[in-house]
Scaffold this active site. Structure first.
Site, PDB file in Angstrom:
ATOM      1  N   HIS A 123     112.589  53.306 -50.128  1.00 48.43           N
ATOM      2  CA  HIS A 123     111.690  54.431 -50.417  1.00 48.43           C
ATOM      3  C   HIS A 123     111.094  55.051 -49.151  1.00 48.43           C
ATOM      4  CE1 HIS A 123     111.470  54.617 -54.819  1.00 48.43           C
ATOM      5  NE2 HIS A 123     111.698  53.321 -54.796  1.00 48.43           N
ATOM      6  N   LYS A 169     118.316  57.166 -53.200  1.00 50.50           N
ATOM      7  CA  LYS A 169     116.974  57.754 -53.380  1.00 50.50           C
ATOM      8  C   LYS A 169     116.910  59.102 -52.685  1.00 50.50           C
ATOM      9  CE  LYS A 169     115.183  53.608 -55.050  1.00 50.50           C
ATOM     10  NZ  LYS A 169     115.016  52.206 -54.789  1.00 50.50           N
ATOM     11  N   SER A 223     107.762  50.250 -54.070  1.00 50.22           N
ATOM     12  CA  SER A 223     108.218  51.331 -54.942  1.00 50.22           C
ATOM     13  C   SER A 223     107.283  51.630 -56.109  1.00 50.22           C
ATOM     14  CB  SER A 223     109.614  51.004 -55.473  1.00 50.22           C
ATOM     15  OG  SER A 223     109.611  49.752 -56.121  1.00 50.22           O
TER      16      SER A 223
HETATM   17  C1  PLP Z   1     115.463  51.122 -55.429  1.00 58.15           C
HETATM   18  C2  PLP Z   1     115.479  49.994 -54.529  1.00 58.15           C
HETATM   19  C3  PLP Z   1     116.647  49.273 -54.317  1.00 58.15           C
HETATM   20  C4  PLP Z   1     117.915  49.551 -55.095  1.00 58.15           C
HETATM   21  O1  PLP Z   1     118.592  50.628 -54.572  1.00 58.15           O
HETATM   22  P1  PLP Z   1     119.892  51.156 -55.362  1.00 58.15           P
HETATM   23  O2  PLP Z   1     120.655  51.879 -54.318  1.00 58.15           O
HETATM   24  O3  PLP Z   1     119.425  52.005 -56.476  1.00 58.15           O
HETATM   25  O4  PLP Z   1     120.619  49.941 -55.842  1.00 58.15           O
HETATM   26  C5  PLP Z   1     116.630  48.244 -53.403  1.00 58.15           C
HETATM   27  N1  PLP Z   1     115.507  47.937 -52.735  1.00 58.15           N
HETATM   28  C6  PLP Z   1     114.359  48.610 -52.905  1.00 58.15           C
HETATM   29  C7  PLP Z   1     113.151  48.229 -52.124  1.00 58.15           C
HETATM   30  C8  PLP Z   1     114.303  49.662 -53.818  1.00 58.15           C
HETATM   31  O5  PLP Z   1     113.162  50.330 -54.003  1.00 58.15           O
END
Ligand code: PLP
Length: 391
Positions: free
Chosen positions: A207, A238, A179
């Protein structure tokens, strides 16, 4: 009483070193342009890759779900029962991922807590990419298994570490897209190692969904590895533009987790409007991948121009564009100056990235117009020159 001054001193120290995050208050929905403190600014921060957070189709689906199902799930599903819209969404997400089944939880963060601790314990070993997301790291820690970190994206290092280990149960876990840098896990190579040594493979595609693969189906589809991944973690927060998380995999995995996963057993399910909106997002993506294409076009345009202006934008392979400034104070000043110029692009420092690797992470979206991207490029160049980052 506790002496809170110890903590306020620590906060002061963060402020001095540029590591204190100033959380902005938005007076408008997440979208291309935002209103912050009454000022119109271009949004280069959100993970709202496809503009779904404020999409009419998703909003309508969320409102219809409220009309039909109300606003809340009542209690945890094992006690109060499950709404059929949860099951419908799980089926849609499993199909989207090319998996047999899926289980919803409250967030992507919780999905990692839901899946790792029930499957691994003290006798077991987890091989984890050194740059994995905090929620993966916490899930691993919570399990009590031995954690062996392998060098970022380095399959040789991973293989050497697997070879010299013979624990009862073993897992390789990786972010799909990292990310903060936007680079992509070598998932085909990882799956080969998993097959060769009989090790479970888990990818967190937070992502990658809505971004990679045909119709944004994610990293597994991009590498054509459907059916070869043991555990595929997803988020609804996301590209899907809502909030929530899920685990996709085979039927045994999902059946097991519904009996054992603590975020499922002890925390209520996502709300009807959340899952209603996600269902609409999956349908939009199935019908057309125009938004995904637009996202990639925009990213290419922005990255190519940033490079020719002279910025160091790392080695991203995705729309995530880290503008590397290294020094946390410089990154923080850069972000402040951009804001004065009408650009919202937050600086990111330790502990989100390693010390000395501070940056501004630009998030390109399908809703950005070329005109807005040109505006951003102009302002980045101007601030870069003012701060002596560009020659
Ligand atoms: C953003 C992210 C999360 C968290 O996701 P949320 O739904 O916002 O809790 C988990 N794992 C990865 C790899 C992320 O980039």
């Amino acid at each position: 009483m506790f002496d809170w001054k110890v903590l306020s001193d620590e906060l002061e120290e963060l402020k001095k070193t540029g590591l204190y995050t100033n959380i902005r208050t938005l007076e408008s929905p997440q979208g291309e342009w935002l209103t912050i403190s009454g000022k119109k600014v271009l949004n280069l921060c959100s993970n709202n890759y496809l503009g779904f957070a404020d999409d009419q189709r998703l909003k309508k689906a969320a409102m219809e779900a409220i009309e039909k199902w109300g606003v809340g799930p009542g209690a945890v599903r094992t006690i109060a029962g499950t709404l059929s819209i949860h099951e419908e969404t799980e089926k849609a997400l499993a199909d989207f991922k090319g998996a047999e089944a899926a289980m919803l939880v409250q967030s992507g963060f919780n999905a990692n807590q839901a899946v790792i601790p029930p499957l691994f314990s003290k006798e077991d070993v987890i091989f984890s990419d050194e740059l994995n997301h905090a929620s993966i790291i916490d899930g691993c820690r919570l399990s009590g298994a031995q954690i062996i970190r392998w060098n970022h994206l380095d399959l040789d290092d991973l293989e050497n570490k697997i070879k010299t280990n013979s624990a009862r149960r073993r897992l390789i876990v990786t972010d799909g897209v990292f990310s903060m840098d936007g680079d992509v896990a070598p998932l085909d190579g990882i799956v080969k190692l998993g097959e060769k040594y009989g090790v479970m493979v888990m990818v967190d595609d937070a992502h990658g969904e809505g971004v990679l693969g045909p119709h944004g189906k994610g990293i597994v589809a991009q590498f054509k590895l459907e059916g070869k991944i043991d555990i595929d973690i997803g988020t609804m927060s996301k590209a899907f533009g809502v909030v929530g998380g899920y685990v996709a995999g085979n039927k045994v995995l999902i059946d097991y987790l519904k009996q054992k996963a603590r975020p499922f057993l002890f925390s209520s399910a996502p709300t009807p409007p959340d899952v209603g909106a996600v269902l609409a997002a999956v349908q939009v993506l199935a019908q057309s991948d125009d938004l995904v294409k637009k996202l990639w076009d925009n990213s290419k345009y922005f990255k190519d121009h940033m490079k020719s202006i002279g910025f160091d934008i790392g080695h991203s392979q995705t729309p995530i564009t880290p503008v590397m400034l290294y020094d946390a104070q410089v990154a923080s000043n850069f972000s402040k100056k951009l804001f004065e110029e009408g650009i919202f692009a937050q600086s990111i420092g330790y502990p989100t990235v390693q010390k000395g690797k501070a940056r501004i992470r630009v998030m390109i979206s399908a809703v950005h117009t070329k005109k807005s991207l040109d505006f951003a490029l102009e302002k980045f160049e101007k601030v870069g020159k003012t701060l002596g980052v560009l020659l």
